[in-house]
Enzyme design. Structure first.
Site, PDB file in Angstrom:
ATOM      1  N   ASP A 125       0.878  -1.162   0.000  1.00 32.53           N
ATOM      2  CA  ASP A 125       0.000   0.000   0.000  1.00 32.53           C
ATOM      3  C   ASP A 125       0.926   1.225   0.000  1.00 32.53           C
ATOM      4  OD1 ASP A 125      -2.338   1.618   0.438  1.00 32.53           O
ATOM      5  OD2 ASP A 125      -1.666   1.817   2.504  1.00 32.53           O
ATOM      6  N   ASP A 172      -0.139   5.075   0.785  1.00 32.74           N
ATOM      7  CA  ASP A 172      -0.395   6.067   1.830  1.00 32.74           C
ATOM      8  C   ASP A 172      -0.379   5.417   3.211  1.00 32.74           C
ATOM      9  OD1 ASP A 172      -0.965   8.289   0.037  1.00 32.74           O
ATOM     10  OD2 ASP A 172      -2.835   7.281  -0.440  1.00 32.74           O
ATOM     11  N   GLY A 202      -7.441   3.653   2.823  1.00 32.31           N
ATOM     12  CA  GLY A 202      -7.643   2.640   1.790  1.00 32.31           C
ATOM     13  C   GLY A 202      -8.910   2.812   0.976  1.00 32.31           C
ATOM     14  N   ARG A 261     -11.610   8.148  -3.017  1.00 29.16           N
ATOM     15  CA  ARG A 261     -11.889   9.568  -2.714  1.00 29.16           C
ATOM     16  C   ARG A 261     -13.395   9.805  -2.518  1.00 29.16           C
ATOM     17  NH1 ARG A 261      -9.569  13.133  -7.287  1.00 29.16           N
ATOM     18  NH2 ARG A 261      -7.788  11.785  -6.819  1.00 29.16           N
ATOM     19  N   ASN A 278      -3.462   9.490  -7.180  1.00 32.03           N
ATOM     20  CA  ASN A 278      -2.253  10.330  -7.150  1.00 32.03           C
ATOM     21  C   ASN A 278      -0.979   9.501  -6.984  1.00 32.03           C
ATOM     22  OD1 ASN A 278      -3.369  13.137  -7.179  1.00 32.03           O
ATOM     23  ND2 ASN A 278      -4.447  12.397  -5.369  1.00 32.03           N
TER      24      ASN A 278
HETATM   25  C1  BG6 Z   1      -5.723   5.662  -0.322  1.00 37.80           C
HETATM   26  C2  BG6 Z   1      -5.868   6.404   0.971  1.00 37.80           C
HETATM   27  O1  BG6 Z   1      -4.413   5.256  -0.491  1.00 37.80           O
HETATM   28  O2  BG6 Z   1      -6.106   6.472  -1.424  1.00 37.80           O
HETATM   29  C3  BG6 Z   1      -7.272   6.951   1.098  1.00 37.80           C
HETATM   30  O3  BG6 Z   1      -5.592   5.545   2.060  1.00 37.80           O
HETATM   31  C4  BG6 Z   1      -7.619   7.795  -0.120  1.00 37.80           C
HETATM   32  O4  BG6 Z   1      -7.372   7.699   2.290  1.00 37.80           O
HETATM   33  C5  BG6 Z   1      -7.438   6.961  -1.371  1.00 37.80           C
HETATM   34  O5  BG6 Z   1      -8.947   8.272  -0.040  1.00 37.80           O
HETATM   35  C6  BG6 Z   1      -7.734   7.740  -2.648  1.00 37.80           C
HETATM   36  O6  BG6 Z   1      -6.749   8.722  -2.809  1.00 37.80           O
HETATM   37  P1  BG6 Z   1      -6.728   9.813  -3.945  1.00 37.80           P
HETATM   38  O7  BG6 Z   1      -5.309  10.316  -3.927  1.00 37.80           O
HETATM   39  O8  BG6 Z   1      -7.107   9.149  -5.228  1.00 37.80           O
HETATM   40  O9  BG6 Z   1      -7.723  10.846  -3.542  1.00 37.80           O
HETATM   41 MG    MG Z   2      -2.825   3.167   3.489  1.00 44.68          MG
END
Ligand code: BG6
Ligand code: MG
Length: 214
Positions: free
Chosen positions: A11, A13, A48, A51, A120
């Site tokens: 993973d 984040d 996880g 968005r 992202n």
């Molecule tokens: C995950 C995070 O990795 O990505 C979540 O743990 C987040 O908290 C999800 O909502 C989506 O992220 P992004 O960057 O596409 O908004």
């Molecule tokens: Mg995570």
């Protein structure tokens, strides 16, 4: 304890880097503007989760309904705040522990990939100097169902050319542990609400603890 595996799916984040604090700050700014209560405990439920699904969790505390167009605008507002925070990241935000452990796992012959719900992902990996490092990346742009659905991990294994049973997953989210198990992979919990959630195969004491069990 030892796990006989050929690949490790990480993973992003909260595992490779600590963007989870930026997610919190960005959602908090939106929630404050809308007058919606939001705290670290609620934030843990967003780990996880995609968005839009994260936004729905935040809006549970709202006393009014919003249209799909308003929700899209809120998600975009949060993402803009979040990306501004991400721009402050540099390779110095990758800890020596993570960098050295990844290098040692590669030296030992493991295939290494990312399985993240984040759209992202590639931007973050570039910011921290890992843009070209991983053998495969599966992220929020590859999937239609976010964790706890196993889709992102199965996609990552497929890109590696590995059977799920040969993969271990490192996760800080309970939803991610559930996704790994649903994919038929070994679920390794690191911090967050993954640690001690009861569905993990093993709790890592630190990122470097991977070197003791693989
Ligand atoms: C995950 C995070 O990795 O990505 C979540 O743990 C987040 O908290 C999800 O909502 C989506 O992220 P992004 O960057 O596409 O908004
Ligand atoms: Mg995570």
């Amino acid at each position: 304890m030892k796990f006989e595996k050929k690949a490790v799916i990480f993973d992003l984040d909260g595992v490779i880097c600590f963007t989870d604090r930026f997610h919190y700050q960005a959602w908090k700014a939106l929630a404050d503007r809308l007058g919606i209560y939001f705290d670290e405990t609620i934030n843990n439920r967003l780990r996880g989760v995609s968005r839009m699904a994260s936004l729905e969790i935040i809006l549970e505390r709202s006393d009014r309904e919003y249209t799909p167009a308003e929700k899209e605008a809120f998600a975009e507002e949060k993402n803009n705040t979040y990306r501004e925070l991400l721009k402050t990241m540099t390779p110095a935000d990758l800890t020596d522990e993570v960098k050295d452990t990844l290098a040692e796992l590669r030296r030992r012959g493991y295939l290494l990939s990312i399985g993240s719900s984040s759209k992202n992902t590639k931007f973050i990996l570039e910011r921290i100097g890992l843009g070209d490092f991983f053998d495969a990346i599966a992220d929020g742009t590859d999937i239609t169902h976010s964790k706890p659905d196993p889709e992102v991990f199965l996609c990552s294994a497929r890109k590696l050319g590995m059977a799920p049973a040969d993969c271990a997953v490192v996760e800080d989210a309970r939803a991610g542990i559930q996704a790994a198990r649903a994919a038929g992979m070994t679920a390794l919990a690191l911090h967050g609400d993954a640690e001690g959630c009861g569905e993990e195969d093993y709790n890592l004491s630190s990122f470097a603890d991977l070197l003791n069990i693989l």
